[in-house]
Design an enzyme around this catalytic site. Sequence first.
Site, short mmCIF file in Angstrom:
data_model
loop_
_atom_site.label_atom_id
_atom_site.label_comp_id
_atom_site.label_asym_id
_atom_site.label_seq_id
_atom_site.Cartn_x
_atom_site.Cartn_y
_atom_site.Cartn_z
N GLN A 108 2.94 9.92 1.38
CA GLN A 108 4.22 9.21 1.37
C GLN A 108 5.06 9.56 0.14
OE1 GLN A 108 2.22 5.24 2.33
NE2 GLN A 108 4.23 5.05 3.32
N HIS A 134 -2.63 7.25 7.15
CA HIS A 134 -1.67 8.17 6.54
C HIS A 134 -2.34 9.45 6.07
CE1 HIS A 134 2.27 6.33 6.40
NE2 HIS A 134 1.77 5.19 5.96
N GLY A 162 0.84 -1.18 0.00
CA GLY A 162 0.00 0.00 0.00
C GLY A 162 0.88 1.24 0.00
N HIS A 188 -4.49 1.22 7.54
CA HIS A 188 -3.13 1.77 7.60
C HIS A 188 -2.99 2.95 6.65
CE1 HIS A 188 1.40 1.18 7.82
NE2 HIS A 188 1.26 1.93 6.73
N GLU A 189 -3.42 2.76 5.40
CA GLU A 189 -3.28 3.83 4.40
C GLU A 189 -4.22 4.99 4.72
OE1 GLU A 189 -0.70 3.65 2.68
OE2 GLU A 189 -0.34 1.52 2.97
N CYS A 222 5.85 -0.21 7.26
CA CYS A 222 5.49 1.02 6.57
C CYS A 222 6.67 1.44 5.71
CB CYS A 222 5.15 2.11 7.59
SG CYS A 222 4.69 3.68 6.84
N LEU A 223 6.40 1.76 4.46
CA LEU A 223 7.46 2.18 3.55
C LEU A 223 8.12 3.48 4.00
CD1 LEU A 223 5.76 1.36 0.13
CD2 LEU A 223 7.51 0.03 1.36
#
Length: 153
Positions: free
Chosen positions: A51, A140, A46, A136-137, A94-95
């Site tokens: 991000q 963000h 994701g 999660h996304e 998480c990226l």
Amino acid sequence: MTVLTIRLIPDDVLRQVCRPVDVFGVDLAALADDMLETMYAAPGRGLAAPQVGITQRLFVMDAYWKTGDPNPQIFVNPVIVERSDAMLTQPEGCLSIPGDLTDVTRPDAVTVEWQDVTGAPHRGTFDGFAAACIQHEADHLDGILITDPERAA
């Protein structure tokens, strides 16, 4: 398509509340395609717009591509309208926080309303890992990270 630069903590853009998308069309579709390309290259499951430095309510995901067939999805202006009472705790990465896994407890199922890149409305129910990925996304988009006290289990 272009692989975009992923912003890492403590970049301030990761803490901003994103504004709704109000312009739909080819530019938004191109951004979503670039975000998918970036997510797969990372490799993640994701990726939210902040991000990659964009403060709009947009994220992409493909929850199961690492274990099955690719199924890229684009969520514009997503709103979680229902959450299950059943909870699930699992490690999340998480990226924007490389190498860090955090146990996070979330509802096991969610119902989401969103638009696609043309502005058409959609509604769907997701459970398990896909539900965790969506939550999660969506976090963000509100400037919330998995390491925040309200998220970490």
